[in-house]
Design an enzyme around this catalytic site. Sequence first.
Site, short mmCIF file in Angstrom:
data_model
loop_
_atom_site.label_atom_id
_atom_site.label_comp_id
_atom_site.label_asym_id
_atom_site.label_seq_id
_atom_site.Cartn_x
_atom_site.Cartn_y
_atom_site.Cartn_z
N ASP A 1 13.99 28.25 12.44
CA ASP A 1 13.54 27.80 11.12
C ASP A 1 12.93 28.91 10.26
O ASP A 1 12.07 29.67 10.74
CB ASP A 1 12.47 26.71 11.34
CG ASP A 1 12.03 26.05 10.07
OD1 ASP A 1 12.85 25.33 9.48
OD2 ASP A 1 10.86 26.27 9.66
N GLU B 1 18.11 30.41 10.39
CA GLU B 1 18.10 29.95 9.00
C GLU B 1 17.74 31.18 8.16
O GLU B 1 16.57 31.44 7.89
CB GLU B 1 17.08 28.82 8.80
CG GLU B 1 17.26 28.16 7.45
CD GLU B 1 16.07 27.31 7.02
OE1 GLU B 1 16.24 26.49 6.11
OE2 GLU B 1 14.96 27.46 7.56
N HIS C 1 19.51 18.61 6.79
CA HIS C 1 18.38 17.73 6.46
C HIS C 1 17.59 18.19 5.23
O HIS C 1 16.65 17.52 4.82
CB HIS C 1 17.45 17.64 7.67
CG HIS C 1 16.78 18.95 7.93
ND1 HIS C 1 17.49 20.05 8.36
CD2 HIS C 1 15.49 19.35 7.80
CE1 HIS C 1 16.66 21.08 8.48
NE2 HIS C 1 15.44 20.68 8.15
N ASP C 2 17.94 19.36 4.68
CA ASP C 2 17.25 19.87 3.49
C ASP C 2 18.09 19.74 2.23
O ASP C 2 17.70 20.22 1.17
CB ASP C 2 16.95 21.38 3.66
CG ASP C 2 15.86 21.65 4.67
OD1 ASP C 2 15.02 20.76 4.91
OD2 ASP C 2 15.86 22.77 5.22
#
Length: 558
Positions: free
Chosen positions: A203, A260, A332-333
């Site tokens: 992340d 990410e 999910h973003d």
Amino acid sequence: MANNRIKKWWHDKVAYQIYPKSFCDSNGDGIGDIPGIISKLDYLKDLGVDIIWLSPCYCSPLADEGYDISDYYSIDPRFGTMEDMDSLLAEAKKRGMYILMDLVVNHCSDEHEWFKKACEDPDGKYGGFFYLRDKKDGELPTNWRSYFGGPVWEDLPGTDKQYLHVFHKKQPDLNWENPTVREEVYKNINWWLDKGLSGFRIDAIINIKKALPLRNYEPDRADGLCSIQAMLKEAKGIGEFLGEMRDRTFKKYDAFSVGEVFNEKPEEIPDFIGENGYFSSMFDFNETIFGSSDKGWYDAKPITPDDYKRCCFESQAKIGDIGFLSNIIENHDEPRGVSRYIPEGECCTQSKKLLAALNFMLRGLPFIYQGQEIGMENVPFSSIDEVDDISTLDEYQVALNAGLSPEDALNAVAKYSRDNARTPMQWSDGANAGFTTGTPWLKVNPNFTTINAAAQTGDPDSVRSFYQKLIALRKHPEYKETVVYGAFEPVWEDTHNLMAYYRKGDKNLLVIGNYQMAEQTITLPSSYKRILLNNYHDLKENGAELTLKAYQVLILEM
Ligand code: TEU
Ligand code: CA
């Protein structure tokens, strides 16, 4: 070209992202959980999925839905127990599947032990885990704007200091310059890998390296603050942290890691994902960031089919055969890809299949986000009160501050809201889309009566069956080598609303998509041997001329 590389176990796999809170609720409390995930493993196996990435399910106050971790070694009771996690690992293994967890280590939660101890003794060991600065009257240590709005500095409770948080104030940044922090991170990663985890999605990792000394940058909005990007552009040396993390953890286990990563410089790509890169792979966000504005979501520009093609082709050219991107349509973003990359009013079964094929056949590792395989769409919002996501709530405020009416502000942010992807998975046309027997934590998209997994499973013409065929092609013994390792070569690049490319390996495949409602005729440069996939039952041909119907997509063996 590409076949001389060292083969890795994950190269030919297909990955699937689960957002646990919204996937499947086993006990009726309205929150998805690990036993729910276990109950759907056969569904995923049947689809053809190999690798499952779980968004965070560690202990967390859920201020940012789990991306704020208060204990890296335990499962949040709302998601289940460590025994549940162990049985998920075992059940996945039984089916030849691999589990990845989310590694969220740019920050922890303000409810983590480390942070509590830092508040008790800011000059002690745990104070050094965070970025703390003495509080000064009327002046912040720096003028950076948090990703979720407002300044990145917050008072450290009970002290005369402030702490840095580039995300929400309940997500204090960890100080990676401190070797003890890094040791704690590696210890945790290895602990999970020892348990049988196959790797991690990593992340927000680009934020771990701050440009030191911390300083102000040119303000870029009326709030007098500047984007974090201004600082990140100046931050040098992240590779030392990432290389150390790879050597101390992933490498020893041959684990899969996907970063990410945003805004990497072209010359850094080999360091990130080349042989012995920091990560196995990193996500391609070229399409998701297209049209974004420094001003905020309200000012973002929509993406057209030609833009989409250009973004994909740019990424493919940039990576070449240095390594493998992880390709996504959504996560999910992000809003749902079919609502974003298909022009308004044209979202239908055929166009969903076109988008699926065009993305899936790119060189790289395909990631499917839960519900993508059944063509789930954005959710209609009738009021800002229906929004849960902190990022959307902030962007709504930004839009109001810019002078938009409440109605326009809602419409503007609704298009990009992270909640679009977070509504419950649509399993059936039963109560709450079969997600829960209780009250779902976030409203179900009302279109579940027509878009749901039960209706699509076994229907040969469904979006889900089309995904199944794409996955099967990627795994087909005859085509696998080309689909996984074959070179990427664009064709008819300048043709409006046509996206086409070759994948060349021991086979020669041509992917052609008519990215519009109107028919379009193309002339094949050579004849084809067979049609491997077609989202229509027929094909209009006249010699080398093919006339493609609305959103028709073909995969041809040449
Ligand atoms: O996202 C990191 C990120 O770069 C964000 O800017 C993201 O694009 C933005 O929040 C969209 O509104 C990761 C996670 O994927 C995200 O869910 C978390 O909120 C964030 O990190 C903090 O952990
Ligand atoms: Ca539950």
